[in-house]
Write a protein that holds these residues in place. Structure first.
Motif, short mmCIF file in Angstrom:
data_model
loop_
_atom_site.label_atom_id
_atom_site.label_comp_id
_atom_site.label_asym_id
_atom_site.label_seq_id
_atom_site.Cartn_x
_atom_site.Cartn_y
_atom_site.Cartn_z
N MET A 121 -27.41 -8.37 68.37
CA MET A 121 -27.41 -8.97 69.63
C MET A 121 -25.98 -9.81 69.67
O MET A 121 -25.13 -9.67 70.49
N ASN A 122 -26.01 -10.58 68.63
CA ASN A 122 -24.73 -11.75 68.78
C ASN A 122 -23.58 -11.09 68.29
O ASN A 122 -22.83 -11.56 68.83
N CYS B 155 -22.47 -9.43 71.59
CA CYS B 155 -22.11 -10.34 72.67
C CYS B 155 -20.73 -11.01 72.24
O CYS B 155 -20.00 -11.31 73.04
N THR B 156 -20.53 -11.27 70.86
CA THR B 156 -19.38 -11.92 70.44
C THR B 156 -18.17 -10.94 70.69
O THR B 156 -16.82 -11.45 71.17
N TYR C 61 -18.40 -8.26 73.01
CA TYR C 61 -18.04 -7.80 74.14
C TYR C 61 -17.98 -8.81 75.68
O TYR C 61 -17.71 -8.38 76.50
N VAL C 62 -18.22 -10.08 75.18
CA VAL C 62 -18.31 -10.96 75.99
C VAL C 62 -16.89 -11.61 75.83
O VAL C 62 -16.49 -12.29 75.00
N ASN D 273 -17.37 -16.65 74.40
CA ASN D 273 -18.23 -15.98 73.33
C ASN D 273 -18.38 -17.08 72.30
O ASN D 273 -18.79 -16.21 70.98
N HIS E 46 -22.03 -17.24 70.87
CA HIS E 46 -22.50 -16.10 70.26
C HIS E 46 -22.11 -15.94 68.82
O HIS E 46 -22.73 -15.47 68.05
N ASN F 12 -30.16 -20.08 72.68
CA ASN F 12 -29.29 -19.04 72.39
C ASN F 12 -29.65 -18.74 70.70
O ASN F 12 -29.23 -17.64 70.37
N PRO G 281 -29.52 -14.41 73.50
CA PRO G 281 -28.30 -14.72 74.27
C PRO G 281 -28.54 -14.83 75.64
O PRO G 281 -29.16 -14.06 76.34
N HIS H 271 -26.27 -15.89 77.83
CA HIS H 271 -24.66 -16.30 78.62
C HIS H 271 -24.88 -15.72 79.89
O HIS H 271 -24.26 -16.60 80.71
#
Length: 359
Positions: A89-90, A93-94, A96-97, A210, A213, A332, A336, A338
């Motif tokens: 998950m993170n 997120c790292t 694609y955020v 990010n 994340h 967090n 996530p 965010h």
């Protein structure tokens, strides 16, 4: 006699050690291509994680706990799945955020609205070309301005000028004026707000949006690698008792060589390589976790720390944590958040109680 000897041996003979040192100092070193590293590292990381998870769930955990109650096997499989889900998950997120800066009305507000200890550094003013020797000397004498080189030409002339670090600077590639602490990444091909560093494991830059994340990713990755390494060590006696490998096969090059020759099974070779990968990732993630914790406590970025840029952040520790993880920062660690809770402390444009040292 001396002249005759000099004519026969015009150069004194060098010892083997001197020749080796000369060769080592003048050898051509092959640099690591960042684009290749960017291309291969994320797949390697994902393959390692997925392979370790699959072999752990289907082979290692059932074998290690085969003499115990089946509920213990299920419990450890649930723990391994929890760690795996947190990492994935993170990681996503790292990656694609994005922390990319896009020019908006904030560009106008930013020049006059930056909260800084050095108001003279907030204007978007060039200090001159980098080829100016007097300017470079002035930089060395007055380091508090921390001038940085900015490329202005795209016509092949490579024209560069110096701007104050704590100021708005032009980016000819993105066609924007980027705010303080934002930097252009040639791999991401964009300007990154509060640029921390480029992460090759995720293939993206870590910045304003990010970083939370990334911190959670390295935290759970460190715990996951510790858990995986413990079970890998517990699994080694089972491999030896099965008679499929010898003690010297746990040297990775030996294992690969003997696997090619057919002396050990492919699965055992893969497990040994995974053990080495787990140990290497463990060292990296523990290091990243410690470094990020120290940087958050100081309220600075990796870029500023690596380049010894003296940033003053007088905010409280709680505010510094919230500026990275958001208002509900403890959530967090589990999921996530965010998209649910935006960062209300920092926007990458204005910096409350943050600025350059006065001296």
């Amino acid at each position: 006699m001396e002249t005759e000897m000099n004519r026969e041996c015009p150069h004194p003979q060098k010892s083997l050690m001197e020749k080796y040192k000369e060769h080592y100092q003048h050898r051509k070193r092959v640099p690591i291509d960042p684009e290749r590293l960017q291309f291969w590292t994320p797949p390697w990381f994902l393959v390692t994680v997925f392979t370790a998870y699959y072999t752990g769930m289907t082979i290692v955990i059932p074998t290690v706990y085969e003499t115990y109650d089946k509920h213990l096997i299920v419990l450890n499989q649930c723990i391994a799945t929890f760690f795996f889900v947190q990492m994935m998950m993170n990681w996503a997120c790292t990656r694609y955020v994005t922390s990319t800066y896009t020019a908006t009305s904030d560009k106008v507000l930013g020049v006059d609205g930056i909260n800084s200890y050095n108001s003279d550094l907030t204007s978007c003013t060039s200090y001159g070309p980098t080829s100016d020797g007097k300017l470079q000397q002035r930089l060395d004498e007055h380091r508090k301005k921390y001038l940085i080189s900015v490329q202005l030409g795209t016509d092949g002339t490579n024209k560069r000028e110096l701007y104050a670090y704590w100021s708005w600077k032009p980016c000819v590639l993105c066609q924007v004026q980027r705010p303080p602490r934002a930097h252009h990444c040639t791999l991401c091909q964009s300007c990154i707000l509060k640029h921390d560093h480029h992460c090759y494991f995720t293939g993206t830059c870590v910045g304003l949006r990010n970083q939370r994340h990334f911190c959670v990713l390295v935290f759970w990755s460190a715990l996951t690698m510790i858990y995986a390494l413990i079970h890998s060590l517990l699994y080694i006696p089972h491999m030896l008792n099965a008679g499929t490998v010898a003690p010297y096969d746990f040297l990775a090059p030996v294992a690969v060589f003997r696997c090619i020759l057919g002396y050990i099974p492919l699965l055992e070779c893969v497990l040994i390589i995974i053990m080495y990968s787990i140990g290497w990732v463990l060292i990296l993630t523990v290091g990243f976790t410690y470094v990020q914790a120290c940087l958050i406590a100081k309220g600075i970025t990796s870029f500023e720390d690596d380049h010894d840029i003296k940033i003053t952040n007088t905010n409280t520790l709680q505010y510094k944590i919230k500026s990275v993880f958001g208002d509900y920062w403890l959530l967090n660690l589990l999921i996530p958040v965010h998209f649910l809770f935006k960062n209300s402390c920092e926007d990458g444009i204005r910096w409350m109680n943050v600025g350059m040292h006065d001296s």
